[in-house]
Structure formats: C-alpha cells, structure tokens
Design a protein around this motif. Structure first.
Motif, short mmCIF file in Angstrom:
data_model
loop_
_atom_site.label_atom_id
_atom_site.label_comp_id
_atom_site.label_asym_id
_atom_site.label_seq_id
_atom_site.Cartn_x
_atom_site.Cartn_y
_atom_site.Cartn_z
N TRP B 27 -17.10 4.43 -5.85
CA TRP B 27 -17.44 4.81 -4.49
C TRP B 27 -16.48 5.93 -4.06
CZ3 TRP B 27 -15.29 5.32 0.27
CH2 TRP B 27 -16.17 5.46 1.34
N LYS B 318 -18.78 19.08 -1.58
CA LYS B 318 -19.16 19.84 -0.39
C LYS B 318 -18.07 20.81 0.02
CE LYS B 318 -23.13 17.98 0.43
NZ LYS B 318 -24.32 18.73 0.74
N GLN B 319 -17.24 20.38 0.96
CA GLN B 319 -16.24 21.27 1.53
C GLN B 319 -15.15 21.66 0.53
OE1 GLN B 319 -16.97 18.11 2.86
NE2 GLN B 319 -16.65 18.14 5.07
N VAL B 331 -8.85 12.15 -4.36
CA VAL B 331 -9.69 12.56 -3.24
C VAL B 331 -11.11 12.76 -3.76
CG1 VAL B 331 -10.09 14.31 -1.47
CG2 VAL B 331 -7.75 13.75 -2.17
N GLN B 333 -15.15 13.34 -2.48
CA GLN B 333 -15.88 13.71 -1.28
C GLN B 333 -17.36 13.84 -1.61
OE1 GLN B 333 -16.11 17.52 -1.68
NE2 GLN B 333 -15.76 18.24 0.40
N THR B 334 -18.17 13.23 -0.76
CA THR B 334 -19.62 13.37 -0.89
C THR B 334 -20.17 13.82 0.46
OG1 THR B 334 -20.11 11.11 -0.18
CG2 THR B 334 -19.63 11.44 -2.52
N ALA B 335 -21.48 13.90 0.55
CA ALA B 335 -22.08 14.41 1.79
C ALA B 335 -21.76 13.53 2.99
CB ALA B 335 -23.59 14.55 1.62
N ASP B 336 -21.62 12.22 2.80
CA ASP B 336 -21.42 11.35 3.96
C ASP B 336 -20.11 10.57 3.96
OD1 ASP B 336 -22.06 9.70 1.90
OD2 ASP B 336 -23.67 8.62 2.92
N ALA B 337 -19.30 10.71 2.93
CA ALA B 337 -18.06 9.92 2.89
C ALA B 337 -16.98 10.62 2.08
CB ALA B 337 -18.33 8.53 2.31
N ILE B 338 -15.74 10.31 2.43
CA ILE B 338 -14.57 10.83 1.71
C ILE B 338 -13.64 9.67 1.42
CG2 ILE B 338 -12.55 12.34 1.84
CD1 ILE B 338 -14.17 14.03 3.88
N LEU B 339 -13.20 9.58 0.18
CA LEU B 339 -12.20 8.58 -0.18
C LEU B 339 -10.89 9.30 -0.46
CD1 LEU B 339 -11.29 5.70 -1.20
CD2 LEU B 339 -11.94 6.51 -3.48
N ILE B 340 -9.82 8.79 0.15
CA ILE B 340 -8.49 9.30 -0.17
C ILE B 340 -7.64 8.10 -0.54
CG2 ILE B 340 -6.45 10.50 0.73
CD1 ILE B 340 -8.48 11.81 2.77
N LEU B 360 -23.36 3.17 4.13
CA LEU B 360 -22.48 3.85 3.17
C LEU B 360 -22.38 3.12 1.84
CD1 LEU B 360 -19.63 5.05 5.52
CD2 LEU B 360 -21.40 6.44 4.46
#
Lengths: 361, 361
Positions: B27, B318-319, B331, B333-340, B360
């Motif tokens: 995830w 994405k960004q 780190v 990152q997907t279109a709807d969530a970021i895991l750090i 999510l």
C-alpha cells in the motif's frame, strides 16, 4: 477610536503594507507567481487579507496602501476584490525595502502631506488584534506629536536566533491610551546566536524587530535627506511627477534595506513596546506551531493518517498522507510537487527551490 | 530442451502459479483490487507477467495455470491478454495454500493424469532466468523419476530473519543436466532470529524456503491421502465433478497452509539446490534494493529531487517529490494517497492499511 477631546489626526492615519516577498521558504505551496502573502496558511484567509482586515478598526481601506510589483498586485486584487485598486503602489523593479518605503511614503505624501504612516509586513501572524491595535494607535499618536521615527519592538517570550533585536534605552514619558510604554532605541542588533539571545533576554532590554515602523511622511522624508540623499532625490521627483521617475531614476536606486539606509543611522528613534503575540511565520516549522495538533502531536492540515509518527507537520491539498514510524518531518503536498523535509532543515527549503526545474518555480 | 535420448516427459511439465496474495505491504500502490502480482514494481511489466514469461522457454502458456480468485483473475487477464483464460483456476473463497494446491493440482490431473507440476509464487523476483530454468528443469526430471515431493531451496547469501529455512540431509545422487545438486530434506525451519540465522549459515546446511515445489500430481495426491484426508476427499470429488464440490465441500476445507498440511509431515521430500538470485520482495524496503540509485544513495522511481537526503526510496507516479535533510525514508505516492515511512517500519505498512477508510483500500 476617535474622540473630540484629544486632537489626534486619525483621518491622517495610513498604513503602508510591504508585500515584496518571494516566499521561497514556503515552496511548494508558494511559487514565484504565488508568494506567501497570497497563501491561506492558516484557515481560509490569505496572509494579506488577514493583515488588511486586522487594521480596519483603526484605518479604512482607502488609507491602506500596498507596495508590491505588478504581478503580485493582480493576485492580491483577485483575493481582495473590495480593496481599492488605486491603493496598490507598483514598483517597476525591486529595490529592496528602502526603495519601497521611499516610493510608498512619497506617494502617500502626494495624497496627504500630513499623513502618519505605519509600515507593516504583509505576511506576519498576529492573533491578539486588540493588543496590536492598542499599540498601533498609540504609536500613531506618538509619531504625530513627536516627529520621531518610531519602531514597534515585540517583547520576546523566548530566546530566538531567528530574529533581529532592538535594544531599548531610556523610557520616554508619553500619556498612552492603555498600557503601552515608549523607550528610546539604543541600537538595532542583527540575529544573535542562541546563547547570546539568552543573555540578552536576561537583561530585559531587548525586543524583537518585527519590521513595523510608524512615522509622519515628513519625518521619513527628512531622514532620507539626512541619511540617504539618493532616496530623498527620488522623493522630490515623485512629488513633482512620478511617471518619469518610475521609468528612470527608480531603476537606478541602490538595493538597500530601510534598516541600513536610515534606521541604523538615525538618532531620533523611539520604540513602542508591543506585548501582543507575533510571529513572522518564516518557515514551515514556524507554521507548524500554529496548526491544530492530532493526538500523537502532529500538526495537520488536510487528510492525514499517522501511525507511530511524532512531532510531524502535514500540509496537504490532494492525496491522503499516511505517516508510519517517523518523527520531526515536514510534509507539504500540492498538485504538482511534494516536499518532505526534516524540521531542522526547514530554513533550507531555498536550496531545493534553487535546484528546481522552471515549471515547478 | 527436449531430446530423444532421455525419456523426460516434457510434454507433461506444468506450472501452477499461486496468486492469492493481498499485497497489503505495498500500500498505497497495492489495493484490495490491485494486489502485488499485478503491480509493475520494477520496469514496465507486472510481477505476474514476469513470472509467466520466465517460464516460457520451458513450459508453454497452455500448461501454465494460475490459481486465484475471480476478481484477481479478471485483472491478470487484462494485463496478460495472451494468457489462456481457461487456465485460471478460480477459488470460490480463500482456503490457504493447501486448498489452492489441492484445487489446482486436481484440476491439472483431470486434464493430464501424468502431469508433473511446479508450484510457484506469483510475485517473487528472479533475474538469473537461465540459472532458474536449469534448476527447474532438473527438478521436473527428478520428480518424474523419483515420485518424491521436491522443494527448491535457495542457497542463502546472507543471514536473514525474513525467510523460513530448509535444512538439507544426505545428498541424493542424480545425473542432473548442468550443475544442480539434490539432497534429502531433514526439516523445515520457521523464520529464525538474526543470530540464529547466522549460526545456521555457518553450517552450510540451510537454505531459504522460497515456496517452490515440484511433484507429479500422483505424488501430491498420495501425500494428501496420507497426511490430510479432507484434501484427498476434495481431490476425488473434483476428479468426478468439480462444480458441485466448489459450491459445497471446498467451502468447508480448513484454512491451512501446504507446509503444515503436508510438507512438514511427509518423509519423501527432496530438495534441489537453487543457486540463482531470488527475492520475495516482501516490502517496500526490499524493493528499494532493486531500484536504480541516485548519487546520494537514494533509490528512485519517478521524479525526485534530493538535497542532503540519504538512503531513501522514492516511488512516485504523480508529483515531483523533493527530499531535504532526511534519511532512511520510504516515500510512495499514488493518485489518491502518499505513504511516508521509516525503512525500519516497512514491515508495518499493514498497520496503516488497517486504519484506512474504505475508499483507500
């Protein structure tokens, strides 16, 4: 605020808001085309709106002026449709704060030769509006009566190496409305290291220099004459006809701050003691102190989910941000960029900005 | 690969790929509806595509089977349009690996009673395909001749507490094609702690259990008969008519792994020594080892900019992601969530998943 007994010329109170900052320190939220003052860092309102609105009980919009460049004026006009467009004073190029002060005060003087002007930053945070206005009103009254240059010194509540300081001298007797004290300024002090700051605070003579000044336009004109003739000449030209000067002389002004050009040389400087809260919110870690905290001690704006994460700040616009097993992180996310930095590196965001491709500036 | 001299029944070689994983550990890239095997974690191809393609020099698609649930079968069919749809073996519900093995092998036996089947995970990484296929081909030949259950043990190159181990016993003489050795299995060992793993490696008798097995369908049927009668009954019913069983008996199977149900009880187990590289890529930190490194030692996929950042992994879709003054971060990152998350917490991503809102998952 106005009363007939004292002959305070409240109709001559003006505010000149200095809105020239690039706001690199708030990348990726701030950009070249979207500096800190037009960001909604806290709540829904932008910093410039908050700055204007907190003045309104004392000064109507017609006497609030914003000195800035053309691009930023456009942006501010968009977020503040009620603000009079003619009150944006446009710098053709940046010539540091001395240039902006001279341009702004001369243009105000053209409209109102008896003006008393408060010089105020566009992007600082003050929550105790009543305390702030009490100090400001007395500062206007003092500047009107004395003809001195006046600065507002913020009484520090902790040693800080992030600010310059003002050392006060003798008290100045002045019958203030409310509990506001005035002192002579002994000297301005550059940002100290932390242990020096601690020693300074012990003496109770040092105040934070918040970049807030109050003076009559005549007093600042005379100060330019004495300490920075090139600015005094500019002033004269603007009074005669500003248009030609803006295309010529202004471009040739030296880049110098008002502190170096005038304040550190002038003798007739007073200080009003400001006991209200104040924060220049100079970095993401400074902002973190003002955001709501979740149960693990993380400051959060936007959607965040934290597991075993402590003392972090999350500033989100888009995706949900999940933090796991981390501490002391700053996370800022926009549509096209994400910053992840250690709190101790928040002052170094410029280093990232200087490495960015153009599309992300 | 086939020659007339040895009577190896290559036309009876099958592969049964076990694709039941939920992939919570990846995830936010993996979701309930998008588990690890359909992710392109390395390069453009998904893990299941890589798994199927590396088998093709030895086994044609028609004899590769994938046991999974209906939803995942649909997804895999989408990423692998050439894969025969009839070769998806659909579990109506998950009954752990013993259920999946029984169902898969029984259905293969229905088509080909002389089948020799390799049981393979869907989402592991092997780069040395030649070495892998050499071991696999010899394992097929050994399983065909001996009638034993065979496991492939990976020769470890470092002590690890993340894997189960296989302890080898006596060597088994076998004329392999190429340099592949066979041993009796002495026992299976659960994941040890790191110091135990170190001691085990010193003896040179321990191998990583990669969950790869090779056996004739008859050998595994007999093993079920001896060690897990409920699975043997299921097998019989499937051979007679699978449809009714799938709606009835299968649902009543216990949730038990093939290791517990059969392997740890059976005596006739051989092990082929696998000297190829292998990684189950069980977490983001495991993946980091396979991504390209930038000059500061950060593993990066996507757009990243690092300033004073070390030993981090960035997996972006994405960004642009800027890292400043941080280390040991993951780190994603997907279109709807970021895991750090901290690298040391990569095994704990499930804790985040279990707290997520439905949208999510």
């Amino acid at each position: 605020m106005k009363s007939k007994q004292d002959k305070v010329p409240t109709e001559h109170f003006h505010a000149l808001i200095m809105a020239g900052g690039k706001g690199e320190r708030f990348w990726p939220l701030s950009r070249e085309s979207r500096p800190k003052q037009v960001l909604s860092l806290l709540g829904d309102k932008t910093m410039i709106e908050l700055t204007v609105e907190r003045l309104l009980p004392l000064i109507p919009r017609e006497r609030i002026w914003i000195v800035t460049n053309a691009g930023q004026a456009k942006m501010m006009a968009r977020v503040m449709p009620k603000f009079p467009k003619k009150n944006f004073i446009i710098e053709p190029v940046g010539r540091d704060s001395a240039g902006a002060v001279m341009l702004g005060c001369a243009q105000i003087a053209q409209q109102d030769p008896q003006a008393i002007t408060a010089l105020l930053p566009a992007d600082h945070l003050i929550k105790d509006i009543k305390g702030y206005l009490t100090v400001l009103e007395n500062a206007f009254r003092y500047a009107a009566r004395s003809g001195d240059l006046l600065t507002i010194g913020i009484k520090p509540w902790e040693p800080s190496s992030a600010y310059g300081y003002i050392e006060r001298g003798e008290p100045i007797p002045f019958r203030a409305k409310g509990d506001v004290r005035f002192y002579k300024v002994r000297k301005f002090v550059e940002k100290p290291d932390l242990s020096t700051a601690r020693e300074m605070l012990k003496t109770r003579r040092f105040y934070w220099n918040a970049g807030m000044f109050v003076w009559s336009v005549d007093a600042i004109r005379q100060a330019f004459e004495r300490h920075s003739p090139v600015h005094a000449e500019g002033w004269e030209e603007i009074i005669r006809s500003s248009k030609g000067y803006m295309r010529g002389g202004f471009l040739n002004l030296p880049k110098i701050s008002i502190d170096y050009a005038v304040m550190e040389k002038a003798r007739n400087i007073g200080m009003a003691e400001g006991e209200f809260d104040w924060d220049d919110v100079g970095s993401w870690s400074a902002l973190a102190r003002h955001l709501p905290m979740n149960s693990e001690g993380n400051a959060v704006k936007g959607e965040a989910l934290t597991v075993d994460a402590r003392d972090c700040m999350v500033f989100g616009e888009k995706q949900t941000i999940a933090l796991l097993g981390v501490k002391d992180l700053i996370v800022v996310q926009t549509a096209d960029a994400i910053l992840i930095c250690h709190k101790d590196a928040a002052q170094r965001v410029k280093e990232v900005v200087h490495k960015l491709p153009k599309k992300l500036l």
